[in-house]
Design a protein around this motif. Structure first.
Motif, PDB file in Angstrom:
ATOM      1  N   GLN A  40      -6.763  20.727   8.792  1.00 55.90           N
ATOM      2  CA  GLN A  40      -6.272  21.580   8.507  1.00 55.90           C
ATOM      3  C   GLN A  40      -7.483  22.733   9.535  1.00 55.90           C
ATOM      4  O   GLN A  40      -6.898  22.944  10.186  1.00 55.90           O
ATOM      5  CB  GLN A  40      -6.416  22.472   7.039  1.00 55.90           C
ATOM      6  N   HIS A  43      -6.384  20.874  12.533  1.00 54.18           N
ATOM      7  CA  HIS A  43      -5.307  21.906  13.016  1.00 54.18           C
ATOM      8  C   HIS A  43      -5.858  23.017  13.810  1.00 54.18           C
ATOM      9  O   HIS A  43      -5.031  23.773  14.715  1.00 54.18           O
ATOM     10  CB  HIS A  43      -4.291  21.552  12.161  1.00 54.18           C
ATOM     11  N   ASP A  44      -6.617  23.758  13.055  1.00 53.73           N
ATOM     12  CA  ASP A  44      -6.539  25.148  13.234  1.00 53.73           C
ATOM     13  C   ASP A  44      -7.130  25.204  14.739  1.00 53.73           C
ATOM     14  O   ASP A  44      -6.836  26.356  15.551  1.00 53.73           O
ATOM     15  CB  ASP A  44      -7.177  25.820  12.395  1.00 53.73           C
ATOM     16  N   ARG A  46      -7.463  23.294  17.172  1.00 51.79           N
ATOM     17  CA  ARG A  46      -6.287  22.736  18.328  1.00 51.79           C
ATOM     18  C   ARG A  46      -5.810  24.163  18.526  1.00 51.79           C
ATOM     19  O   ARG A  46      -5.338  24.130  19.667  1.00 51.79           O
ATOM     20  CB  ARG A  46      -5.863  21.593  17.946  1.00 51.79           C
ATOM     21  N   VAL A  47      -4.943  23.932  17.978  1.00 51.03           N
ATOM     22  CA  VAL A  47      -3.633  25.344  17.713  1.00 51.03           C
ATOM     23  C   VAL A  47      -4.368  26.467  18.211  1.00 51.03           C
ATOM     24  O   VAL A  47      -3.444  27.435  18.482  1.00 51.03           O
ATOM     25  CB  VAL A  47      -2.948  25.585  16.722  1.00 51.03           C
ATOM     26  N   ASN A  48      -5.522  27.302  18.232  1.00 52.46           N
ATOM     27  CA  ASN A  48      -6.080  27.834  18.209  1.00 52.46           C
ATOM     28  C   ASN A  48      -7.322  28.327  18.894  1.00 52.46           C
ATOM     29  O   ASN A  48      -8.295  28.607  19.366  1.00 52.46           O
ATOM     30  CB  ASN A  48      -6.736  28.754  16.836  1.00 52.46           C
ATOM     31  N   THR A  49      -7.706  27.171  20.112  1.00 52.38           N
ATOM     32  CA  THR A  49      -8.923  26.452  20.610  1.00 52.38           C
ATOM     33  C   THR A  49      -9.519  27.880  21.608  1.00 52.38           C
ATOM     34  O   THR A  49     -10.350  27.805  21.819  1.00 52.38           O
ATOM     35  CB  THR A  49      -8.548  25.111  21.346  1.00 52.38           C
ATOM     36  N   ASP A  51      -9.736  31.205  21.103  1.00 56.25           N
ATOM     37  CA  ASP A  51      -9.706  32.319  20.299  1.00 56.25           C
ATOM     38  C   ASP A  51     -10.807  32.498  19.955  1.00 56.25           C
ATOM     39  O   ASP A  51     -11.712  33.294  20.088  1.00 56.25           O
ATOM     40  CB  ASP A  51      -8.881  32.374  19.026  1.00 56.25           C
ATOM     41  N   CYS A 101      -6.397  21.912  23.103  1.00 56.41           N
ATOM     42  CA  CYS A 101      -4.390  22.076  22.438  1.00 56.41           C
ATOM     43  C   CYS A 101      -3.636  21.199  22.783  1.00 56.41           C
ATOM     44  O   CYS A 101      -2.841  21.448  22.431  1.00 56.41           O
ATOM     45  CB  CYS A 101      -4.502  23.778  23.226  1.00 56.41           C
ATOM     46  N   THR A 102      -3.617  20.389  23.789  1.00 54.95           N
ATOM     47  CA  THR A 102      -3.097  19.187  24.439  1.00 54.95           C
ATOM     48  C   THR A 102      -3.490  17.848  24.143  1.00 54.95           C
ATOM     49  O   THR A 102      -2.749  16.927  24.200  1.00 54.95           O
ATOM     50  CB  THR A 102      -3.211  18.839  25.679  1.00 54.95           C
TER      51      THR A 102
END
Length: 106
Positions: A40, A43-44, A46-49, A51, A101-102
């Motif tokens: 998790q 994942h967090d 990766r999708v919020n890189t 921030d 993120c990719t």
């Protein structure tokens, strides 16, 4: 580039961001209570890189490392290497910020 979630040598779960040549670009900077929590966290990240606040710092020996921090002082990632200059560490952080993120993975 891919995320790897597994246990380290001490059997503690964590995540690593690995380049296509198997070079570690970043890691969680800590271990987690379970593989699910590590997954998790990867994942967090990766999708919020974009921030986190990416900061570089020097060691006492003069090498440089970057770390990504969320508001409230929560460190979410650390560079996989130490670098010979502040510029090199900043460039590595910029690459992770732009490309994680990719990455394949959680």
């Amino acid at each position: 580039m891919r995320f790897v979630v597994e246990t380290n040598l001490a059997s503690s779960p964590a995540w690593w961001l690995v380049d296509d040549d198997d070079h570690i670009l970043a890691w969680a900077g800590r271990t987690f209570g379970s593989l699910a929590y590590a997954d998790q966290a990867a994942h967090d990240f990766r999708v919020n890189t974009e921030d986190p606040d990416y900061r570089v710092r020097a060691s006492a020996g003069g090498d440089w490392q970057w770390a990504a921090w969320r508001p409230g002082g929560v460190r979410v990632a650390v560079s996989g290497d130490w670098f010979p200059s502040e510029e090199a560490a900043s460039d590595a952080a910029r690459r992770v910020r732009q490309q994680a993120c990719t990455a394949i993975g959680p």
